[in-house]
Design an enzyme around this catalytic site. Structure first.
Site, short mmCIF file in Angstrom:
data_model
loop_
_atom_site.label_atom_id
_atom_site.label_comp_id
_atom_site.label_asym_id
_atom_site.label_seq_id
_atom_site.Cartn_x
_atom_site.Cartn_y
_atom_site.Cartn_z
N TYR A 56 0.82 -1.21 0.00
CA TYR A 56 0.00 0.00 0.00
C TYR A 56 0.85 1.26 0.00
O TYR A 56 1.63 1.50 0.93
CB TYR A 56 -0.94 0.03 1.21
CG TYR A 56 -1.88 -1.15 1.31
CD1 TYR A 56 -2.22 -1.91 0.19
CD2 TYR A 56 -2.45 -1.50 2.52
CE1 TYR A 56 -3.09 -2.99 0.29
CE2 TYR A 56 -3.33 -2.57 2.63
CZ TYR A 56 -3.64 -3.31 1.51
OH TYR A 56 -4.50 -4.38 1.62
N SER A 203 -13.02 -4.89 1.63
CA SER A 203 -14.02 -4.26 0.76
C SER A 203 -15.44 -4.71 1.12
O SER A 203 -16.24 -5.06 0.25
CB SER A 203 -13.73 -4.55 -0.71
OG SER A 203 -12.52 -3.95 -1.11
#
Length: 338
Positions: A56, A203
């Protein structure tokens, strides 16, 4: 270590925080000062499970998490991931599950996160050139050395999980799971329950779709990963929004947001399902956390389960290129070879 034992130690809510959005995936990264403030506010409002990864922001997210939470290290469950990273020399993402790579990435993550151990460390992706047993064996050695407390896997199939756990217990599997992504229900959830492995749902808000955050494909900015995802295409998004209207109707009846409703549905799938919604906004973080106290009756759960089923959702969740990187089962009976 069971993920539940650590969550209990730190008095964590059932909902955790995915930290990726602050540095990666959704347009320009949040400025570091603002990202640190958001993470500090998340802790203050009650979050205790924080999830990051080497990938990330090309390691920037781990640095931000380290700066924000180092002083609170003993009060949180800290999770990160290895085996997928940006290669500076190549200028692109590389999946590498070789033991020496995983060790090197772990030691670098510990330094960036300002800690001497990780509570949970995931293999971010299966490297098809390396047997899963070798990658997990390398992580098992890191457990023995005290650098990590528990091993996780991400975006893997039931078959791969069963192979992996012959080498070492797997505390958690991270997989996309939400009202509009039911793939874990094909086989992975059952395999997790066989092994007393938690399913950490990333998610859980459908990359913002279930929270009503994306109503027009043209609003997505450059460097937003959703631009390459078929469900958000100019053709498919309007079809999916018509399905979302049904979710909005139930949310209005319950006097909650669609995002809270989606999270409540997910937590109702079992105590071993742990959502980790991500957000750049402390207000949205607070809204998501409030979903923990929402209890849905059986009729409402049935109505929700009937929405956004695989046959009703338009478009695949990943592009063809990204689909090749994962090992999860797909509806239709196929999944990538292990």
């Amino acid at each position: 270590m069971s993920i539940f034992s650590r969550l209990k130690e730190v008095a964590s809510p059932t909902i955790g925080l995915g930290c990726m959005n602050l540095s990666h995936g959704y347009g320009s990264p949040v400025p570091e000062t603002d990202a640190i403030r958001a993470l500090e506010e998340a802790f203050e409002m009650g979050y205790r499970h924080f999830d990051t990864a080497t990938l990330y922001g090309a390691t920037a997210n781990e640095r931000v998490v380290g700066k924000a939470l180092a002083s609170k290290r003993n009060e949180i469950l800290l999770a990160s991931k290895c085996g997928m990273a940006m290669d500076p020399a190549l200028g692109k993402k590389v999946i590498d599950g070789r033991p020496e790579t995983l060790r090197r990435q772990c030691e670098a993550s510990l330094e960036r996160l300002n800690t001497d151990h990780l509570d949970l460390y995931y293999l971010h992706r299966l490297d098809r050139q390396v047997p899963i047993e070798e990658s997990v064996g390398a992580l098992a050695r890191l457990v023995e050395e005290g650098k990590i407390r528990a091993i996780g896997l991400s975006e893997i199939s039931a078959v791969t999980l069963r192979r992996a756990r012959t080498e070492h217990p797997i505390a958690a599997v991270q997989s996309e799971y939400s009202l509009w992504t039911r793939n874990p229900e094909i086989a992975l959830l059952d395999a997790c329950r066989e092994a007393n492995t938690s399913l950490v749902a990333f998610s859980p808000l459908g990359r913002g779709f279930l929270a009503g955050a994306v109503t027009d494909a043209s609003q997505l900015t450059e460097n937003d990963v959703r631009l390459g995802m078929p469900r958000f295409s100019a053709d498919n998004l309007p079809r999916n929004l018509r399905q979302l209207e049904k979710l909005q109707t139930i949310a209005s009846e319950q006097e909650v947001t669609t995002g809270q409703l989606a999270l409540a549905w997910l937590t109702a799938q079992g105590d071993d399902v742990i959502p980790i919604p991500g957000s750049r906004s402390s207000a949205h973080m607070r809204e998501n956390l409030a979903a923990e106290s929402l209890r849905l009756d059986a009729t409402t759960l049935e109505r929700l389960t009937a929405l956004l089923t695989p046959d009703q959702v338009a478009g695949a969740r990943y592009s063809e290129a990204l689909q090749k990187e994962i090992d999860t089962e797909e509806f239709g009976g196929s999944h990538a070879s292990t």
